[in-house]
Design a protein around this motif. Structure first.
Motif, PDB file in Angstrom:
ATOM      1  N   GLU A 251       0.835  -1.209   0.000  1.00  0.00           N
ATOM      2  CA  GLU A 251       0.000   0.000   0.000  1.00  0.00           C
ATOM      3  C   GLU A 251       0.870   1.259   0.000  1.00  0.00           C
ATOM      4  O   GLU A 251       0.604   2.223  -0.730  1.00  0.00           O
ATOM      5  N   MET A 252       1.930   1.242   0.818  1.00  0.00           N
ATOM      6  CA  MET A 252       2.823   2.399   0.876  1.00  0.00           C
ATOM      7  C   MET A 252       3.626   2.555  -0.410  1.00  0.00           C
ATOM      8  O   MET A 252       3.864   3.665  -0.884  1.00  0.00           O
ATOM      9  N   LEU A 253       4.044   1.427  -0.996  1.00  0.00           N
ATOM     10  CA  LEU A 253       4.786   1.507  -2.264  1.00  0.00           C
ATOM     11  C   LEU A 253       3.914   2.072  -3.371  1.00  0.00           C
ATOM     12  O   LEU A 253       4.395   2.835  -4.226  1.00  0.00           O
ATOM     13  N   ALA A 254       2.634   1.745  -3.364  1.00  0.00           N
ATOM     14  CA  ALA A 254       1.718   2.323  -4.349  1.00  0.00           C
ATOM     15  C   ALA A 254       1.576   3.826  -4.125  1.00  0.00           C
ATOM     16  O   ALA A 254       1.494   4.606  -5.082  1.00  0.00           O
ATOM     17  N   LEU A 255       1.592   4.238  -2.859  1.00  0.00           N
ATOM     18  CA  LEU A 255       1.461   5.655  -2.529  1.00  0.00           C
ATOM     19  C   LEU A 255       2.620   6.472  -3.103  1.00  0.00           C
ATOM     20  O   LEU A 255       2.440   7.613  -3.535  1.00  0.00           O
TER      21      LEU A 255
ATOM     22  N   TYR B   6       7.977  -2.371  -7.833  1.00  0.00           N
ATOM     23  CA  TYR B   6       9.406  -2.507  -7.533  1.00  0.00           C
ATOM     24  C   TYR B   6       9.673  -3.280  -6.244  1.00  0.00           C
ATOM     25  O   TYR B   6      10.808  -3.334  -5.778  1.00  0.00           O
ATOM     26  N   GLY B   7       8.668  -3.915  -5.681  1.00  0.00           N
ATOM     27  CA  GLY B   7       8.818  -4.561  -4.378  1.00  0.00           C
ATOM     28  C   GLY B   7       9.871  -5.639  -4.329  1.00  0.00           C
ATOM     29  O   GLY B   7      10.513  -5.843  -3.289  1.00  0.00           O
ATOM     30  N   SER B   8      10.105  -6.349  -5.428  1.00  0.00           N
ATOM     31  CA  SER B   8      11.049  -7.475  -5.412  1.00  0.00           C
ATOM     32  C   SER B   8      12.487  -7.045  -5.715  1.00  0.00           C
ATOM     33  O   SER B   8      13.408  -7.861  -5.637  1.00  0.00           O
ATOM     34  N   ARG B   9      12.701  -5.789  -6.053  1.00  0.00           N
ATOM     35  CA  ARG B   9      14.050  -5.337  -6.385  1.00  0.00           C
ATOM     36  C   ARG B   9      14.859  -5.025  -5.127  1.00  0.00           C
ATOM     37  O   ARG B   9      14.303  -4.752  -4.057  1.00  0.00           O
ATOM     38  N   LYS B  10      16.175  -5.039  -5.266  1.00  0.00           N
ATOM     39  CA  LYS B  10      17.075  -4.640  -4.189  1.00  0.00           C
ATOM     40  C   LYS B  10      17.357  -3.133  -4.327  1.00  0.00           C
ATOM     41  O   LYS B  10      17.278  -2.570  -5.443  1.00  0.00           O
ATOM     42  N   PRO B  11      17.707  -2.462  -3.237  1.00  0.00           N
ATOM     43  CA  PRO B  11      17.999  -1.023  -3.313  1.00  0.00           C
ATOM     44  C   PRO B  11      19.058  -0.666  -4.351  1.00  0.00           C
ATOM     45  O   PRO B  11      18.971   0.381  -5.000  1.00  0.00           O
ATOM     46  N   GLY B  12      20.045  -1.546  -4.538  1.00  0.00           N
ATOM     47  CA  GLY B  12      21.102  -1.273  -5.498  1.00  0.00           C
ATOM     48  C   GLY B  12      20.635  -1.253  -6.941  1.00  0.00           C
ATOM     49  O   GLY B  12      21.367  -0.789  -7.825  1.00  0.00           O
ATOM     50  N   GLN B  13      19.413  -1.735  -7.186  1.00  0.00           N
ATOM     51  CA  GLN B  13      18.851  -1.744  -8.539  1.00  0.00           C
ATOM     52  C   GLN B  13      17.977  -0.530  -8.807  1.00  0.00           C
ATOM     53  O   GLN B  13      17.353  -0.444  -9.856  1.00  0.00           O
ATOM     54  N   LEU B  14      17.938   0.405  -7.868  1.00  0.00           N
ATOM     55  CA  LEU B  14      17.084   1.582  -7.988  1.00  0.00           C
ATOM     56  C   LEU B  14      17.909   2.850  -8.189  1.00  0.00           C
ATOM     57  O   LEU B  14      19.075   2.920  -7.810  1.00  0.00           O
ATOM     58  N   SER B  15      17.262   3.858  -8.757  1.00  0.00           N
ATOM     59  CA  SER B  15      17.887   5.177  -8.870  1.00  0.00           C
ATOM     60  C   SER B  15      17.842   5.888  -7.517  1.00  0.00           C
ATOM     61  O   SER B  15      17.163   5.433  -6.581  1.00  0.00           O
TER      62      SER B  15
ATOM     63  N   GLN C  50      14.312   6.834  -6.609  1.00  0.00           N
ATOM     64  CA  GLN C  50      13.513   5.674  -6.208  1.00  0.00           C
ATOM     65  C   GLN C  50      13.883   5.212  -4.795  1.00  0.00           C
ATOM     66  O   GLN C  50      13.005   4.855  -4.002  1.00  0.00           O
ATOM     67  N   ARG C  51      15.174   5.224  -4.483  1.00  0.00           N
ATOM     68  CA  ARG C  51      15.587   4.847  -3.119  1.00  0.00           C
ATOM     69  C   ARG C  51      15.018   5.824  -2.094  1.00  0.00           C
ATOM     70  O   ARG C  51      14.639   5.419  -0.987  1.00  0.00           O
ATOM     71  N   GLN C  52      14.949   7.097  -2.475  1.00  0.00           N
ATOM     72  CA  GLN C  52      14.371   8.078  -1.555  1.00  0.00           C
ATOM     73  C   GLN C  52      12.900   7.804  -1.314  1.00  0.00           C
ATOM     74  O   GLN C  52      12.395   7.923  -0.189  1.00  0.00           O
ATOM     75  N   ARG C  53      12.188   7.379  -2.355  1.00  0.00           N
ATOM     76  CA  ARG C  53      10.777   7.030  -2.193  1.00  0.00           C
ATOM     77  C   ARG C  53      10.603   5.803  -1.296  1.00  0.00           C
ATOM     78  O   ARG C  53       9.663   5.725  -0.509  1.00  0.00           O
ATOM     79  N   VAL C  54      11.519   4.833  -1.434  1.00  0.00           N
ATOM     80  CA  VAL C  54      11.466   3.650  -0.556  1.00  0.00           C
ATOM     81  C   VAL C  54      11.658   4.067   0.896  1.00  0.00           C
ATOM     82  O   VAL C  54      10.948   3.595   1.793  1.00  0.00           O
ATOM     83  N   ALA C  55      12.608   4.961   1.136  1.00  0.00           N
ATOM     84  CA  ALA C  55      12.837   5.447   2.498  1.00  0.00           C
ATOM     85  C   ALA C  55      11.592   6.149   3.040  1.00  0.00           C
ATOM     86  O   ALA C  55      11.244   6.004   4.225  1.00  0.00           O
ATOM     87  N   LEU C  56      10.919   6.906   2.201  1.00  0.00           N
ATOM     88  CA  LEU C  56       9.677   7.558   2.609  1.00  0.00           C
ATOM     89  C   LEU C  56       8.598   6.519   2.953  1.00  0.00           C
ATOM     90  O   LEU C  56       7.930   6.626   3.994  1.00  0.00           O
ATOM     91  N   ALA C  57       8.438   5.522   2.076  1.00  0.00           N
ATOM     92  CA  ALA C  57       7.434   4.487   2.318  1.00  0.00           C
ATOM     93  C   ALA C  57       7.720   3.741   3.618  1.00  0.00           C
ATOM     94  O   ALA C  57       6.796   3.440   4.384  1.00  0.00           O
ATOM     95  N   ARG C  58       8.990   3.450   3.881  1.00  0.00           N
ATOM     96  CA  ARG C  58       9.355   2.740   5.107  1.00  0.00           C
ATOM     97  C   ARG C  58       9.009   3.565   6.344  1.00  0.00           C
ATOM     98  O   ARG C  58       8.575   3.026   7.375  1.00  0.00           O
TER      99      ARG C  58
END
Length: 332
Positions: A121-125, A131-140, A143-151
């Motif tokens: 739900e947060m990743l959709a937000l 991108y849920g199955s990817r590792k952080p190293g595979q993101l720009s 995108q990593r900043q958005r993951v940190a926000l979702a977390r």
């Protein structure tokens, strides 16, 4: 309704009591619920220490910190309803994106299916639902900043703390993330406290902001108030790089014998204008030119829009401005 965050004469000192370093010095601060509040200032001004005091990573030497009316001065970080997004993202490289987002829920003991559902739900937000199955190293970086926000958001904090979260991004991506952050905050309606040394970020994103200097708050207000009506020479110079005029020159321009602020974009070429001086440099800015002159021993800058006639270095010119543009400052 209690404030989201309140500082009551809060200080944080480091080092021996005989000669303490006053990182934060008797700060009073009120942040309204649902606000996008920025803490702006140069390195070492106390803004990041204030953020760490809210999060619980630092404890006050004196004073009280309240979150929604509750005194949390001695409450450990994990018991405060706040979350922090860091500049370096702090993602676990061995975990995929979904597990990174769900990590805080796992620590709380939430069942796997439930925490994964909330993570998705947060990743959709933040527009990363694919991108849920990817590792952080595979993101720009963005995108990593958005993951940190979702977390941070998956834990449903009442206050989200952002410690220079856009500092590692390039200019274009940083501007795009500014828009996304502001839009996200408005949709969620939770309190954002954003620390930055970038005046443009603070002015464009915040509902209100505090300008820090030497462990104290130099001024609090809306972006428009801070920009157009600086109280001190420090605020005028730091926020927007205003022309800070000494009392004698202010008086010559028709004001009282006090320090004043005159924004460069308020000036224009005027053959009968009150500011007369010698052009010392021209600088192209894209949307216009910065023209620097020396007058009465004072360096003055004017921003002339693109297409305006430009004087040559060494030329004598006169500049005019609307009387309301000369802002008399309350303090030095």
């Amino acid at each position: 309704m209690p404030a989201a965050v309140e500082f009551r004469s809060v200080s944080r000192h480091f080092g021996p009591s005989s000669a303490p370093v006053k990182a934060v010095d008797s700060v009073d601060l009120t942040i309204a619920e649902g606000a996008f509040f920025a803490m702006l200032g140069p390195s070492g001004s106390g803004k990041t220490t204030c953020l760490r005091l809210i999060s619980g990573f630092e404890s006050p030497t004196a004073g009280e910190i309240c979150i929604f009316g509750e005194n949390v001065s001695n409450t450990p970080p994990h018991l405060r309803n706040v979350n922090t997004v860091f500049q370096d993202y702090a993602l676990f490289p061995h975990m995929n994106v979904r597990d990174n987002v769900a990590y805080g829920l796992m620590v709380k003991g939430m069942a796997k299916a439930q925490r994964y559902a909330k993570a998705e739900e947060m990743l959709a937000l933040v527009h990363l639902d694919a991108y849920g199955s990817r590792k952080p190293g595979q993101l720009s970086g963005g995108q990593r900043q958005r993951v940190a926000l979702a977390r941070a958001l998956v834990n449903e904090p009442k206050v989200l703390l952002l410690d220079e979260p856009l500092g590692a991004l390039d200019l274009k991506l940083r501007e795009a993330m500014q828009d996304e952050l502001k839009s996200l905050q408005q949709r969620l309606g939770i309190t954002f406290v954003f620390v930055t040394h970038d005046q443009h970020e603070a002015l464009s994103m915040a509902d209100s902001l505090a300008v820090f200097n030497d462990g104290k708050i130099a001024q609090i207000g809306t972006p428009a108030q801070i920009y157009a009506q600086p109280k001190t020479r420090f605020v005028a110079d730091f926020v927007g790089s205003s022309n800070v005029l000494p009392p004698a020159l202010t008086q010559n321009l028709g004001g009282p014998a006090k320090w004043s602020s005159l924004r460069p974009e308020s000036l224009h070429l005027d053959p009968s204008g009150p500011l007369q001086g010698t052009v010392t440099s021209l600088r192209y800015l894209g949307s216009g030119h910065r023209v620097a002159i020396t007058t009465q021993g004072q360096d003055i800058a004017a921003i002339l829009p693109a297409g305006s006639p430009l004087p040559e270095p060494g030329a004598q010119i006169q500049l005019g401005f609307a009387p309301a543009a000369l802002h008399i400052m309350d303090e030095v």
